[in-house]
Design a protein around this motif. Sequence first.
Motif, PDB file in Angstrom:
ATOM      1  N   MET A   1       0.680  -0.080  -8.911  1.00  0.00           N
ATOM      2  CA  MET A   1       0.083   1.243  -8.767  1.00  0.00           C
ATOM      3  C   MET A   1      -1.398   1.151  -8.424  1.00  0.00           C
ATOM      4  SD  MET A   1       2.617   3.226  -9.056  1.00  0.00           S
ATOM      5  CE  MET A   1       1.557   4.603  -8.693  1.00  0.00           C
ATOM      6  N   GLN A   2      -2.083   0.152  -8.917  1.00  0.00           N
ATOM      7  CA  GLN A   2      -3.499  -0.010  -8.628  1.00  0.00           C
ATOM      8  C   GLN A   2      -3.758  -0.329  -7.158  1.00  0.00           C
ATOM      9  OE1 GLN A   2      -6.750  -0.394 -10.726  1.00  0.00           O
ATOM     10  NE2 GLN A   2      -5.529   1.346 -11.433  1.00  0.00           N
ATOM     11  N   SER A   3      -2.797  -0.959  -6.516  1.00  0.00           N
ATOM     12  CA  SER A   3      -2.970  -1.355  -5.113  1.00  0.00           C
ATOM     13  C   SER A   3      -2.428  -0.320  -4.133  1.00  0.00           C
ATOM     14  CB  SER A   3      -2.268  -2.699  -4.864  1.00  0.00           C
ATOM     15  OG  SER A   3      -2.826  -3.713  -5.674  1.00  0.00           O
TER      16      SER A   3
ATOM     17  N   GLU B   1       0.811  -1.213   0.000  1.00  0.00           N
ATOM     18  CA  GLU B   1       0.000   0.000   0.000  1.00  0.00           C
ATOM     19  C   GLU B   1       0.851   1.273   0.000  1.00  0.00           C
ATOM     20  OE1 GLU B   1      -2.935   0.022   3.054  1.00  0.00           O
ATOM     21  OE2 GLU B   1      -4.164  -1.533   2.090  1.00  0.00           O
ATOM     22  N   LYS B   2       2.073   1.194   0.540  1.00  0.00           N
ATOM     23  CA  LYS B   2       2.965   2.358   0.575  1.00  0.00           C
ATOM     24  C   LYS B   2       4.215   2.020  -0.235  1.00  0.00           C
ATOM     25  CE  LYS B   2       3.632   4.438   4.516  1.00  0.00           C
ATOM     26  NZ  LYS B   2       3.996   4.633   5.944  1.00  0.00           N
ATOM     27  N   ILE B   3       4.470   2.800  -1.304  1.00  0.00           N
ATOM     28  CA  ILE B   3       5.600   2.487  -2.173  1.00  0.00           C
ATOM     29  C   ILE B   3       6.444   3.728  -2.445  1.00  0.00           C
ATOM     30  CG2 ILE B   3       4.433   0.557  -3.298  1.00  0.00           C
ATOM     31  CD1 ILE B   3       3.862   2.397  -5.682  1.00  0.00           C
ATOM     32  N   PHE B   4       7.738   3.487  -2.608  1.00  0.00           N
ATOM     33  CA  PHE B   4       8.647   4.543  -3.064  1.00  0.00           C
ATOM     34  C   PHE B   4       9.264   4.082  -4.373  1.00  0.00           C
ATOM     35  CE2 PHE B   4      13.028   6.258  -3.308  1.00  0.00           C
ATOM     36  CZ  PHE B   4      12.686   7.576  -3.550  1.00  0.00           C
TER      37      PHE B   4
ATOM     38  N   CYS C   1       2.154   6.831  -2.715  1.00  0.00           N
ATOM     39  CA  CYS C   1       3.279   6.641  -3.638  1.00  0.00           C
ATOM     40  C   CYS C   1       4.206   7.847  -3.553  1.00  0.00           C
ATOM     41  CB  CYS C   1       2.787   6.464  -5.075  1.00  0.00           C
ATOM     42  SG  CYS C   1       4.118   6.373  -6.310  1.00  0.00           S
ATOM     43  N   ALA C   2       5.487   7.589  -3.267  1.00  0.00           N
ATOM     44  CA  ALA C   2       6.494   8.646  -3.217  1.00  0.00           C
ATOM     45  C   ALA C   2       7.528   8.409  -4.312  1.00  0.00           C
ATOM     46  CB  ALA C   2       7.177   8.676  -1.851  1.00  0.00           C
TER      47      ALA C   2
ATOM     48  N   ASN D   1      10.267   4.495   6.946  1.00  0.00           N
ATOM     49  CA  ASN D   1       8.896   4.943   7.217  1.00  0.00           C
ATOM     50  C   ASN D   1       7.841   4.017   6.617  1.00  0.00           C
ATOM     51  OD1 ASN D   1       9.032   7.617   8.737  1.00  0.00           O
ATOM     52  ND2 ASN D   1      10.552   7.947   7.119  1.00  0.00           N
ATOM     53  N   GLY D   2       8.231   2.760   6.415  1.00  0.00           N
ATOM     54  CA  GLY D   2       7.253   1.738   6.063  1.00  0.00           C
ATOM     55  C   GLY D   2       6.918   1.611   4.598  1.00  0.00           C
TER      56      GLY D   2
END
Length: 308
Positions: free
Chosen positions: A148-150, A100-103, A154-155, A129-130
């Motif tokens: 990207m759909q999930s 759910e959190k992506i860089f 997004c950073a 930061n997870g």
Amino acid sequence: MQVYLFGWFYLSQNENVDGYVIINEHPGQKYDNESLNDFIRMADLEEKAIFIDCPTRFKRVIVPEPSFTPLWYSDNYMKTMDAIKQNALKEPEDFIETPEKIFLSRSHFGRAKRAEGGLELLDDYFKNNGFTIIYPEELSLVQMVRIMQSAKVCASESGSITFNTLFANDDLDVIVIERIPLFADGNLITNLSSAKRITYIDGCCNLYPGNVGGACLIGFTKEFEIFTNDNGYEYPSSLYLESDYKNKCLEIYQKDYDRGVSYKLWLEWKKPDWLPVICEAFLASIDQFPQLDRKAIIETYYKDIVQE
């Protein structure tokens, strides 16, 4: 890029068109880049795609209107991106992780590794930061769309890597680390996305005038620190805040800048209103590097702006 610029015309499946010519610098029938091969397949172009790698004559040629420039876009651009997204989701499931959190990192990308100091700092910061670190160039287009759909957050750095947000859902929260003194025109595309919020953070520590695609020096700036405190995030590991790491980043930046491309393009594009903004980045960053001759840099680039 040409596929995305003119994709709206390919997708129209015009009956009067016998083939779609795609310029390919590599000999053969397909691109080496699997993501572009994916696009061609998803747009049902495989049977009509004509790849050329040298000057070629045709009896009649139609040149479609591009769907965007850095300062302008049409609805057709999003139609192309929506079509890619819909067809990608029809592909067989490959069970890739969808956090759910992506860089979106550039630290594995060859050109970025040679020209951008501070990539490891960004990876470390967001991992602390997870965020799951994603390397887009190592994924297929289908995998990227699914990720990207999930994603909920997004950073990424500024620049073309932010185009990936166009594949996301409506509730995406986007964080963009600005890596150049000037707001990147390419970020216009990010604003086309249906993200619920886009936050820009000034992470630029550039010291010299340069073009938007030149050498970059990224650091944990005052603005970056404010964002961190306001959102209850963790700071980067101490290693990336120490002088040894900053000097390593400076070496990468300086080496790429000294190749001359960045400053040469700056001279060609030079605009009077740019220099004060670039000078602001210099003044905010120079004290981190006491080994540099502050007065000499001012005399060379900023003497009409800074009086010391």
